[in-house]
Write a protein that holds these residues in place. Structure first.
Motif, PDB file in Angstrom:
ATOM      1  N   LEU A 278       0.827  -1.208   0.000  1.00  0.00           N
ATOM      2  CA  LEU A 278       0.000   0.000   0.000  1.00  0.00           C
ATOM      3  C   LEU A 278       0.863   1.260   0.000  1.00  0.00           C
ATOM      4  N   LEU A 279       1.909   1.261   0.810  1.00  0.00           N
ATOM      5  CA  LEU A 279       2.768   2.446   0.890  1.00  0.00           C
ATOM      6  C   LEU A 279       3.535   2.689  -0.395  1.00  0.00           C
ATOM      7  N   SER A 280       3.789   1.631  -1.158  1.00  0.00           N
ATOM      8  CA  SER A 280       4.556   1.758  -2.402  1.00  0.00           C
ATOM      9  C   SER A 280       3.668   1.869  -3.629  1.00  0.00           C
ATOM     10  N   GLY A 281       2.346   1.841  -3.448  1.00  0.00           N
ATOM     11  CA  GLY A 281       1.449   1.939  -4.589  1.00  0.00           C
ATOM     12  C   GLY A 281       1.291   0.654  -5.368  1.00  0.00           C
ATOM     13  N   THR A 282       1.871  -0.442  -4.875  1.00  0.00           N
ATOM     14  CA  THR A 282       1.715  -1.733  -5.541  1.00  0.00           C
ATOM     15  C   THR A 282       0.270  -2.212  -5.450  1.00  0.00           C
ATOM     16  N   LEU A 283      -0.394  -1.876  -4.351  1.00  0.00           N
ATOM     17  CA  LEU A 283      -1.830  -2.113  -4.182  1.00  0.00           C
ATOM     18  C   LEU A 283      -2.513  -0.784  -3.890  1.00  0.00           C
ATOM     19  N   PRO A 284      -3.753  -0.594  -4.374  1.00  0.00           N
ATOM     20  CA  PRO A 284      -4.476   0.644  -4.068  1.00  0.00           C
ATOM     21  C   PRO A 284      -5.096   0.600  -2.675  1.00  0.00           C
ATOM     22  N   LEU A 285      -5.165   1.745  -2.036  1.00  0.00           N
ATOM     23  CA  LEU A 285      -5.866   1.870  -0.765  1.00  0.00           C
ATOM     24  C   LEU A 285      -7.363   1.702  -0.978  1.00  0.00           C
ATOM     25  N   ASP A 286      -8.026   1.028  -0.055  1.00  0.00           N
ATOM     26  CA  ASP A 286      -9.485   1.028  -0.046  1.00  0.00           C
ATOM     27  C   ASP A 286     -10.020   2.241   0.708  1.00  0.00           C
ATOM     28  N   ASP A 287      -9.368   2.549   1.825  1.00  0.00           N
ATOM     29  CA  ASP A 287      -9.768   3.690   2.653  1.00  0.00           C
ATOM     30  C   ASP A 287      -8.531   4.280   3.301  1.00  0.00           C
ATOM     31  N   GLY A 288      -8.679   5.524   3.776  1.00  0.00           N
ATOM     32  CA  GLY A 288      -7.632   6.153   4.557  1.00  0.00           C
ATOM     33  C   GLY A 288      -6.706   7.041   3.756  1.00  0.00           C
ATOM     34  N   ILE A 289      -5.729   7.581   4.457  1.00  0.00           N
ATOM     35  CA  ILE A 289      -4.798   8.556   3.902  1.00  0.00           C
ATOM     36  C   ILE A 289      -3.375   8.173   4.299  1.00  0.00           C
ATOM     37  N   VAL A 290      -2.453   8.330   3.361  1.00  0.00           N
ATOM     38  CA  VAL A 290      -1.026   8.201   3.653  1.00  0.00           C
ATOM     39  C   VAL A 290      -0.407   9.594   3.591  1.00  0.00           C
ATOM     40  N   VAL A 291       0.352   9.939   4.602  1.00  0.00           N
ATOM     41  CA  VAL A 291       1.016  11.243   4.657  1.00  0.00           C
ATOM     42  C   VAL A 291       2.510  11.019   4.468  1.00  0.00           C
ATOM     43  N   ILE A 292       3.047  11.538   3.362  1.00  0.00           N
ATOM     44  CA  ILE A 292       4.467  11.385   3.048  1.00  0.00           C
ATOM     45  C   ILE A 292       5.122  12.751   3.117  1.00  0.00           C
ATOM     46  N   ASP A 293       5.943  12.946   4.140  1.00  0.00           N
ATOM     47  CA  ASP A 293       6.657  14.213   4.328  1.00  0.00           C
ATOM     48  C   ASP A 293       5.694  15.399   4.266  1.00  0.00           C
ATOM     49  N   GLY A 294       4.553  15.247   4.927  1.00  0.00           N
ATOM     50  CA  GLY A 294       3.575  16.318   5.012  1.00  0.00           C
ATOM     51  C   GLY A 294       2.535  16.342   3.916  1.00  0.00           C
ATOM     52  N   GLN A 295       2.716  15.559   2.854  1.00  0.00           N
ATOM     53  CA  GLN A 295       1.763  15.524   1.747  1.00  0.00           C
ATOM     54  C   GLN A 295       0.736  14.418   1.975  1.00  0.00           C
ATOM     55  N   ARG A 296      -0.541  14.775   1.994  1.00  0.00           N
ATOM     56  CA  ARG A 296      -1.628  13.831   2.255  1.00  0.00           C
ATOM     57  C   ARG A 296      -2.103  13.220   0.940  1.00  0.00           C
ATOM     58  N   LEU A 297      -2.104  11.888   0.888  1.00  0.00           N
ATOM     59  CA  LEU A 297      -2.441  11.183  -0.345  1.00  0.00           C
ATOM     60  C   LEU A 297      -3.515  10.135  -0.076  1.00  0.00           C
ATOM     61  N   ARG A 298      -4.558  10.164  -0.895  1.00  0.00           N
ATOM     62  CA  ARG A 298      -5.567   9.105  -0.861  1.00  0.00           C
ATOM     63  C   ARG A 298      -5.284   8.040  -1.916  1.00  0.00           C
ATOM     64  N   THR A 299      -4.467   8.393  -2.888  1.00  0.00           N
ATOM     65  CA  THR A 299      -4.090   7.468  -3.947  1.00  0.00           C
ATOM     66  C   THR A 299      -2.588   7.536  -4.149  1.00  0.00           C
ATOM     67  N   ILE A 300      -1.949   6.370  -4.225  1.00  0.00           N
ATOM     68  CA  ILE A 300      -0.514   6.290  -4.518  1.00  0.00           C
ATOM     69  C   ILE A 300      -0.351   5.393  -5.732  1.00  0.00           C
ATOM     70  N   HIS A 301       0.300   5.904  -6.767  1.00  0.00           N
ATOM     71  CA  HIS A 301       0.606   5.106  -7.946  1.00  0.00           C
ATOM     72  C   HIS A 301       2.058   4.651  -7.868  1.00  0.00           C
ATOM     73  N   ALA A 302       2.307   3.390  -8.195  1.00  0.00           N
ATOM     74  CA  ALA A 302       3.662   2.853  -8.079  1.00  0.00           C
ATOM     75  C   ALA A 302       4.663   3.659  -8.897  1.00  0.00           C
ATOM     76  N   TYR A 303       4.255   4.107 -10.092  1.00  0.00           N
ATOM     77  CA  TYR A 303       5.193   4.835 -10.945  1.00  0.00           C
ATOM     78  C   TYR A 303       5.518   6.220 -10.387  1.00  0.00           C
ATOM     79  N   GLU A 304       4.729   6.702  -9.425  1.00  0.00           N
ATOM     80  CA  GLU A 304       4.968   8.021  -8.849  1.00  0.00           C
ATOM     81  C   GLU A 304       5.797   7.967  -7.562  1.00  0.00           C
ATOM     82  N   THR A 305       6.063   6.772  -7.050  1.00  0.00           N
ATOM     83  CA  THR A 305       6.722   6.710  -5.751  1.00  0.00           C
ATOM     84  C   THR A 305       8.102   7.377  -5.731  1.00  0.00           C
TER      85      THR A 305
END
Length: 252
Positions: free
Chosen positions: A57-84
């Motif tokens: 989930l943190l690497s975008g290999t799987l999509p989140l169903d719910d929730g938010i990931v905060v990376i260095d202050g940036q709030r993300l509901r979707t993470i794409h593997a190619y964007e990591t």
């Protein structure tokens, strides 16, 4: 400095109630954790506790169903593997993933150049790219294998090359799924040195492991998962000394 500013500087990665379901199974269930910017964090727990799913989930290999990931202050509901890499994240896999049909050197050059397989194979690499690739391969102890096909490497050598590919991205956060599993002692020690070097450079190291001896040696912070939920988190010895962890998960 405000408390929020201090907290944002201390933690580089956080999850806020993230979930992932497979049918009726909750692999990660409303999980909220915080990863310190400095040091090494290990994620442990029994089989099926959600460790690898969390890395996915943190690497975008799987999509989140719910929730938010905060990376260095940036709030993300979707993470794409190619964007990591744009989020300064890279990862390795429990089952090593390389370009098997090209050389060890070209596996590094693919990452250093366009990151697109065929473009990188035919792109004319600069002296800087080749010098950096040599530096990385020397660091992981694989320069003498530079002309070998990745498919011809031993399991341990493949692990080292995958870590080298991750290093080539030059990011801040390294997600490593079972980096020590299945390694002979010599290779295991080499991986330890690589991760300690990255830590000393100020990179954030997050690794999944079943080996408590290695966790005690390598990790500064520990996160224990159970059934996709957080059981305990904190400094390694504090967590390992908790009775529920000792009796239920570590068997020591």
């Amino acid at each position: 400095m405000s408390n929020n500013a201090s907290q944002n500087d201390y933690y580089i990665l956080e999850t806020l109630d993230i979930s992932k379901h497979f049918g009726g199974v909750s692999a990660v269930d409303g999980l909220s954790i915080s990863i310190p910017r400095r040091g090494v964090t290990s994620i442990v727990g029994p089989n099926g506790s959600g460790k690898s799913t969390l890395i996915n989930l943190l690497s975008g290999t799987l999509p989140l169903d719910d929730g938010i990931v905060v990376i260095d202050g940036q709030r993300l509901r979707t993470i794409h593997a190619y964007e990591t890499p744009d989020h300064s994240i890279t990862r390795t896999f429990q089952e090593v993933r390389l370009f098997d049909q090209i050389s060890v050197l070209d596996n590094i050059l693919v990452v250093l150049t366009t990151r697109k397989f065929w473009s990188a194979v035919f792109e004319r690499t600069s002296r800087q790219h080749r010098a950096r690739a040599q530096e990385i391969l020397e660091q992981v102890g694989m320069w003498e294998k530079k002309d070998s096909l990745a498919m011809d490497l031993s399991y341990g050598q493949r692990k080292l090359l995958e870590i080298g590919r991750a290093m080539a991205l030059n990011v801040n956060i390294y997600l490593l799924d079972e980096p020590f599993a299945g390694l002979f002692p010599q290779m295991l020690e080499r991986v330890k040195v690589l991760l300690k070097d990255l830590r000393d450079q100020g990179r954030t190291i997050i690794f999944v492991s079943h080996n408590m001896e290695i966790v005690r040696e390598m990790a500064d912070h520990l996160i224990v998962l159970d059934g996709g939920k957080l059981l305990l988190a904190g400094e390694v010895e504090d967590v390992l000394n908790q009775p529920e962890v000792i009796s239920a998960y570590l068997g020591t």
